[in-house]
Design an enzyme around this catalytic site. Structure first.
Site, short mmCIF file in Angstrom:
data_model
loop_
_atom_site.label_atom_id
_atom_site.label_comp_id
_atom_site.label_asym_id
_atom_site.label_seq_id
_atom_site.Cartn_x
_atom_site.Cartn_y
_atom_site.Cartn_z
CG ASP A 137 -14.53 -2.39 10.35
OD1 ASP A 137 -14.76 -2.51 11.57
OD2 ASP A 137 -15.27 -2.87 9.48
N GLY A 168 -19.84 -15.24 3.09
CA GLY A 168 -20.09 -14.44 4.28
C GLY A 168 -21.10 -13.36 3.96
CB ALA A 208 -23.70 -4.19 7.91
CE LYS A 221 -18.41 -5.92 1.04
NZ LYS A 221 -17.47 -5.47 2.07
CB THR A 250 -24.31 -11.32 0.02
OG1 THR A 250 -25.42 -10.75 0.74
CG2 THR A 250 -24.32 -12.82 0.20
CB VAL A 251 -18.53 -12.22 0.42
CG1 VAL A 251 -17.30 -12.59 -0.38
CG2 VAL A 251 -18.40 -10.79 0.96
N1 LIG Z 1 -11.94 -12.74 -0.28
C1 LIG Z 1 -12.69 -13.45 0.56
N2 LIG Z 1 -12.50 -14.77 0.69
C2 LIG Z 1 -13.25 -15.51 1.56
N3 LIG Z 1 -14.22 -14.99 2.34
C3 LIG Z 1 -14.46 -13.67 2.24
C4 LIG Z 1 -13.71 -12.83 1.35
N4 LIG Z 1 -14.16 -11.57 1.48
C5 LIG Z 1 -15.13 -11.60 2.42
N5 LIG Z 1 -15.33 -12.86 2.87
C6 LIG Z 1 -16.29 -13.29 3.88
O1 LIG Z 1 -17.44 -12.49 3.81
C7 LIG Z 1 -17.64 -11.81 5.06
C8 LIG Z 1 -18.26 -10.45 4.78
O2 LIG Z 1 -17.36 -9.68 4.00
P1 LIG Z 1 -17.13 -8.15 4.28
O3 LIG Z 1 -16.68 -7.98 5.70
O4 LIG Z 1 -16.26 -7.60 3.22
O5 LIG Z 1 -18.64 -7.62 4.09
P2 LIG Z 1 -19.36 -6.38 4.72
O6 LIG Z 1 -20.76 -6.39 4.25
O7 LIG Z 1 -18.58 -5.13 4.43
O8 LIG Z 1 -19.28 -6.72 6.23
P3 LIG Z 1 -19.27 -5.77 7.46
O9 LIG Z 1 -20.63 -5.87 8.06
O10 LIG Z 1 -18.20 -6.41 8.35
O11 LIG Z 1 -18.91 -4.40 6.98
C9 LIG Z 1 -16.27 -11.77 5.71
O12 LIG Z 1 -16.35 -11.68 7.11
C10 LIG Z 1 -15.71 -13.11 5.27
O13 LIG Z 1 -16.19 -14.12 6.11
#
Ligand SMILES: Nc1ncnc2c1ncn2[C@@H]1O[C@H](COP(=O)(O)OP(=O)(O)OP(=O)(O)O)[C@@H](O)[C@H]1O
Length: 410
Positions: free
Chosen positions: A145, A19, A22, A45, A25-26
């Site tokens: 959130d 995923g 913003a 992440k 990248t995970v």
């Molecule tokens: N432990 C996990 N296992 C599987 N998928 C995950 C995991 N952690 C995150 N993801 C995927 O990655 C996406 C992005 O993760 P996350 O929301 O932590 O990132 P972010 O950059 O903080 O996003 P945001 O823009 O929502 O703040 C999640 O919506 C999910 O689809």
């Protein structure tokens, strides 16, 4: 948690992107030296430190995850992620948490008939999220959130919260969440302990359940099934929901729109929006644009279809515009647990009694062969993505759906 184990990008290679948000990248990652066929992959992440505010937000999220990761894994909260390790380079900050193969509640809901969950499925997930929020609040952390995209499905089918970069420490704990047992459990660890190996038991969280005219709750645990997620077809570009300066617009509480500050009750508001969306497949105040959404949040009452019942009553009490009148404001999660909708829920046995509605299929094969060319190097990924014509990388099935963007106010 003491210092989390250091990760090593020489050994930890990505299998695919899980995923993109913003901030980061995970990646799905495995250790090529100890786990060459990726039997035990984990989620990593990764945040580019050069991005605006990314370094601070990433460090905050790592700090929260450390708080949520007691040295003894048996004391890990079952619905909150455990920090598995960290890594820092001049360009990147990265941290590992367990991989949740069941995608998120938004994706799962989208694959149900009419894109909604049944009340028993809603009860299952809400109960777990409620416990997770209760624990966060007991630590003085307001999550800020809550939305389906941030509720992931673990291997076991149980829910877990993700994405703590918008959370804040309010310094004070809500009085109702300082549970009686905190005196006995150091550092406010949750009121559960290992009963059998790998099986956690909550105890002393059983609420006093009042008699209520609604008899909606399960008397006996019964399993509620949901349609499985068709993996790899999870693009949500037409369902995107952007995050404004105050979090995801449709989930923002009236006091935040008004700029009146915020308390733990913002999470109970979002809990009400989440419940509404799980029940009706849409959020209650969405307008044509942000302005209209915020006006609706401030002035409109949620519309309910069909007969009033315990679930609609719960939503109505959570979506009180005045935070002081909102369910949970005075009595915290305990007050919400006592609502008729949750009658019959065995809070002490959540991880044991109910069969989760959806259990992700096991990936018994060799994950590294699932996408050509197999492993890729995370540092190279970010280097090539800086170039004008980035090398294409294995796509994420989830990468398109509702995004988080920056959050500066509140
Ligand atoms: N432990 C996990 N296992 C599987 N998928 C995950 C995991 N952690 C995150 N993801 C995927 O990655 C996406 C992005 O993760 P996350 O929301 O932590 O990132 P972010 O950059 O903080 O996003 P945001 O823009 O929502 O703040 C999640 O919506 C999910 O689809």
């Amino acid at each position: 948690m003491e210092k989390p184990p250091e990760l090593d990008l020489e050994k930890h290679k990505a299998i695919r992107i899980l995923g993109k948000g913003a901030m980061g990248t995970v990646f799905l990652v495995h250790d090529i030296s100890t786990d060459p066929t990726a039997r035990s992959p984990f989620a990593l992440k990764v945040v580019q430190r050069s991005k605006h505010d990314a370094d601070r937000r990433a460090r905050w999220e790592i700090g929260v995850l450390k708080t949520l990761s007691p040295p003894d894994p048996a004391l890990q909260h079952p619905f909150l992620p455990r920090l598995l390790g960290c890594l820092e380079t001049p360009d990147l900050l990265a941290w590992a948490v367990p991989f949740c193969p069941g995608s998120d509640l938004n994706v799962l809901r989208y694959h149900q008939n009419d894109h909604v969950f049944s009340p028993s499925v809603i009860r299952f997930y809400l109960s777990e999220i409620l416990c997770a929020l209760q624990y966060l609040h007991s630590l003085g952390i307001v999550y800020r959130d809550l939305k389906p995209e941030n509720i992931l499905i673990q291997h076991s089918g149980h829910a877990t919260l993700t994405d703590f970069d918008l959370s804040r420490n309010l310094k004070k704990k809500p009085p109702s969440e300082i549970l009686a047992d905190d005196k006995k459990v150091p550092n406010s660890l949750p009121q559960f302990t290992a009963r059998r190996k790998h099986r956690l038991k909550f105890f002393r969280w059983i609420p006093v359940v009042p008699d209520n005219k609604y008899n909606y709750a399960l008397k006996k645990a019964k399993s509620a099934r949901v349609s499985p997620v068709r993996r790899r077809k999870l693009s949500f570009s037409n369902e995107e929901r952007s995050n404004s300066f105050v979090g995801t617009e449709e989930y923002v509480s009236p006091e935040v729109v008004r700029g009146d500050g915020h308390e733990f009750a913002v999470d109970w508001w979002a809990f009400g929006i989440l419940t509404y969306e799980m029940l009706y497949g849409r959020t209650p105040f969405k307008g044509k644009n942000r302005k209209e959404t915020f006006r609706n949040v401030l002035t409109k009452e949620p519309k309910f279809m069909g007969q009033p019942n315990a679930l609609t009553d719960l939503i109505g009490r959570l979506l009180q515009k005045d935070p002081e009148k909102r369910l949970g404001y005075h009595g915290g999660a305990c007050e919400i647990k006592e609502h008729a909708f949750f009658r019959g829920v065995r809070w002490d046995l959540l991880t044991e009694v109910l069969r989760p509605p959806f259990i992700p299929p096991r990936d018994d094969g060799d994950l590294t062969t699932e996408v050509s060319p197999g492993n890729f190097d995370i540092r190279e990924y970010f280097q090539s993505s800086k170039a004008p014509n980035p090398k294409s990388m294995p796509p994420s099935p989830l990468s398109d759906h509702r995004r988080n963007v920056s959050f500066t106010g509140y």
